[in-house]
Design a protein around this motif. Structure first.
Motif, PDB file in Angstrom:
ATOM      1  N   MET A   1       0.838  -1.177   0.000  1.00 21.98           N
ATOM      2  CA  MET A   1       0.000   0.000   0.000  1.00 21.98           C
ATOM      3  C   MET A   1       0.884   1.242   0.000  1.00 21.98           C
ATOM      4  SD  MET A   1      -2.996   0.869   2.661  1.00 21.98           S
ATOM      5  CE  MET A   1      -4.450   1.477   1.896  1.00 21.98           C
ATOM      6  N   ASN A   2       0.504   2.226  -0.748  1.00 22.81           N
ATOM      7  CA  ASN A   2       1.258   3.469  -0.859  1.00 22.81           C
ATOM      8  C   ASN A   2       0.891   4.409   0.273  1.00 22.81           C
ATOM      9  OD1 ASN A   2       3.266   4.289  -2.487  1.00 22.81           O
ATOM     10  ND2 ASN A   2       1.976   4.928  -4.194  1.00 22.81           N
ATOM     11  N   GLN A   3       1.872   4.740   1.116  1.00 26.87           N
ATOM     12  CA  GLN A   3       1.608   5.680   2.208  1.00 26.87           C
ATOM     13  C   GLN A   3       1.937   7.085   1.743  1.00 26.87           C
ATOM     14  OE1 GLN A   3       3.824   4.398   5.634  1.00 26.87           O
ATOM     15  NE2 GLN A   3       2.068   3.262   6.424  1.00 26.87           N
ATOM     16  N   GLN A   4       1.100   8.008   2.136  1.00 31.40           N
ATOM     17  CA  GLN A   4       1.357   9.415   1.818  1.00 31.40           C
ATOM     18  C   GLN A   4       1.645  10.182   3.103  1.00 31.40           C
ATOM     19  OE1 GLN A   4      -2.090  10.953  -0.099  1.00 31.40           O
ATOM     20  NE2 GLN A   4      -3.512  10.140   1.399  1.00 31.40           N
ATOM     21  N   LYS A   5       2.284  11.323   2.936  1.00 32.66           N
ATOM     22  CA  LYS A   5       2.637  12.135   4.106  1.00 32.66           C
ATOM     23  C   LYS A   5       1.418  12.936   4.557  1.00 32.66           C
ATOM     24  CE  LYS A   5       7.486  12.563   3.125  1.00 32.66           C
ATOM     25  NZ  LYS A   5       8.653  13.413   3.205  1.00 32.66           N
ATOM     26  N   LEU A   6       1.371  13.196   5.864  1.00 35.83           N
ATOM     27  CA  LEU A   6       0.317  14.049   6.394  1.00 35.83           C
ATOM     28  C   LEU A   6       0.487  15.459   5.834  1.00 35.83           C
ATOM     29  CD1 LEU A   6       0.357  12.777  10.054  1.00 35.83           C
ATOM     30  CD2 LEU A   6      -1.580  12.665   8.509  1.00 35.83           C
ATOM     31  N   PRO A   7      -0.595  16.134   5.494  1.00 37.39           N
ATOM     32  CA  PRO A   7      -0.473  17.417   4.792  1.00 37.39           C
ATOM     33  C   PRO A   7       0.247  18.523   5.565  1.00 37.39           C
ATOM     34  CG  PRO A   7      -2.785  16.799   5.081  1.00 37.39           C
ATOM     35  CD  PRO A   7      -1.955  15.701   5.638  1.00 37.39           C
ATOM     36  N   ASN A   8       0.097  18.557   6.873  1.00 35.40           N
ATOM     37  CA  ASN A   8       0.668  19.667   7.646  1.00 35.40           C
ATOM     38  C   ASN A   8       1.735  19.235   8.639  1.00 35.40           C
ATOM     39  OD1 ASN A   8      -1.043  21.613   6.458  1.00 35.40           O
ATOM     40  ND2 ASN A   8      -2.703  20.995   7.810  1.00 35.40           N
ATOM     41  N   ALA A   9       2.263  18.036   8.519  1.00 32.18           N
ATOM     42  CA  ALA A   9       3.235  17.546   9.504  1.00 32.18           C
ATOM     43  C   ALA A   9       4.504  18.392   9.501  1.00 32.18           C
ATOM     44  CB  ALA A   9       3.570  16.084   9.230  1.00 32.18           C
ATOM     45  N   THR A  10       5.000  18.735   8.336  1.00 31.54           N
ATOM     46  CA  THR A  10       6.209  19.556   8.256  1.00 31.54           C
ATOM     47  C   THR A  10       5.930  20.967   8.758  1.00 31.54           C
ATOM     48  OG1 THR A  10       6.917  18.246   6.361  1.00 31.54           O
ATOM     49  CG2 THR A  10       8.038  20.334   6.713  1.00 31.54           C
ATOM     50  N   ALA A  11       4.752  21.490   8.446  1.00 30.95           N
ATOM     51  CA  ALA A  11       4.400  22.839   8.903  1.00 30.95           C
ATOM     52  C   ALA A  11       4.306  22.890  10.428  1.00 30.95           C
ATOM     53  CB  ALA A  11       3.079  23.271   8.282  1.00 30.95           C
ATOM     54  N   VAL A  12       3.750  21.847  11.034  1.00 34.62           N
ATOM     55  CA  VAL A  12       3.657  21.802  12.496  1.00 34.62           C
ATOM     56  C   VAL A  12       5.052  21.749  13.109  1.00 34.62           C
ATOM     57  CG1 VAL A  12       2.851  20.422  14.451  1.00 34.62           C
ATOM     58  CG2 VAL A  12       1.369  20.764  12.493  1.00 34.62           C
ATOM     59  N   LEU A  13       5.937  20.979  12.507  1.00 32.08           N
ATOM     60  CA  LEU A  13       7.311  20.885  13.003  1.00 32.08           C
ATOM     61  C   LEU A  13       8.020  22.235  12.891  1.00 32.08           C
ATOM     62  CD1 LEU A  13       9.468  18.934  14.094  1.00 32.08           C
ATOM     63  CD2 LEU A  13      10.125  18.504  11.731  1.00 32.08           C
ATOM     64  N   VAL A  14       7.888  22.898  11.763  1.00 33.64           N
ATOM     65  CA  VAL A  14       8.534  24.199  11.563  1.00 33.64           C
ATOM     66  C   VAL A  14       7.945  25.244  12.510  1.00 33.64           C
ATOM     67  CG1 VAL A  14       8.834  26.086   9.910  1.00 33.64           C
ATOM     68  CG2 VAL A  14       9.232  23.733   9.197  1.00 33.64           C
ATOM     69  N   LEU A  15       6.626  25.240  12.672  1.00 35.35           N
ATOM     70  CA  LEU A  15       6.000  26.198  13.590  1.00 35.35           C
ATOM     71  C   LEU A  15       6.423  25.958  15.034  1.00 35.35           C
ATOM     72  CD1 LEU A  15       2.431  26.417  12.059  1.00 35.35           C
ATOM     73  CD2 LEU A  15       4.076  28.276  12.239  1.00 35.35           C
ATOM     74  N   GLY A  16       6.617  24.706  15.413  1.00 31.58           N
ATOM     75  CA  GLY A  16       7.111  24.412  16.755  1.00 31.58           C
ATOM     76  C   GLY A  16       8.513  24.944  16.977  1.00 31.58           C
TER      77      GLY A  16
END
Length: 109
Positions: A1-16
């Motif tokens: 199965m093809n897993q995709q990345k969560l849409p805002n995971a990188t944004a949450v990390l950068v904002l943190g």
């Protein structure tokens, strides 16, 4: 199965990260970015909880949440420190070093 990345995971990390870095800019930018990071975390976490096998970036999302919480706490502590400094030392003494030393001596005695 093809897993995709969560849409805002990188944004949450950068904002943190930005929340922690900017907490010393009078606390306001760190507080704002931390709250935005937590809101985006909540959206992506709900998306992940619906179908965990479909998404792959949950560790970054969780790390961003922790960093956002730390940034919010540091920002609130810095704001409380500024309120304390203005209340006991005075706003005019913050820009005048000699007056600040005089007020600090008064507080010590």
């Amino acid at each position: 199965m093809n897993q995709q990345k969560l849409p805002n995971a990188t944004a949450v990390l950068v904002l943190g990260i930005v929340s922690i870095v900017s907490c010393c800019c009078y606390g306001i930018p760190g507080l704002i970015t931390g709250i935005i990071g937590l809101v985006l975390y909540k959206k992506d976490n709900a998306l992940y909880q619906q179908n965990p096998t479909l998404y792959s970036d949950y560790n970054n999302l969780n790390t961003g949440r922790i960093l956002s919480i730390i940034g919010i706490v540091l920002s609130v502590l810095y704001i409380l420190y500024l309120i304390f400094a203005i209340a006991f030392i005075g706003f005019d003494a913050l820009s005048d070093p000699e007056l600040m030393q005089e007020r600090l001596r008064d507080l010590q005695n």
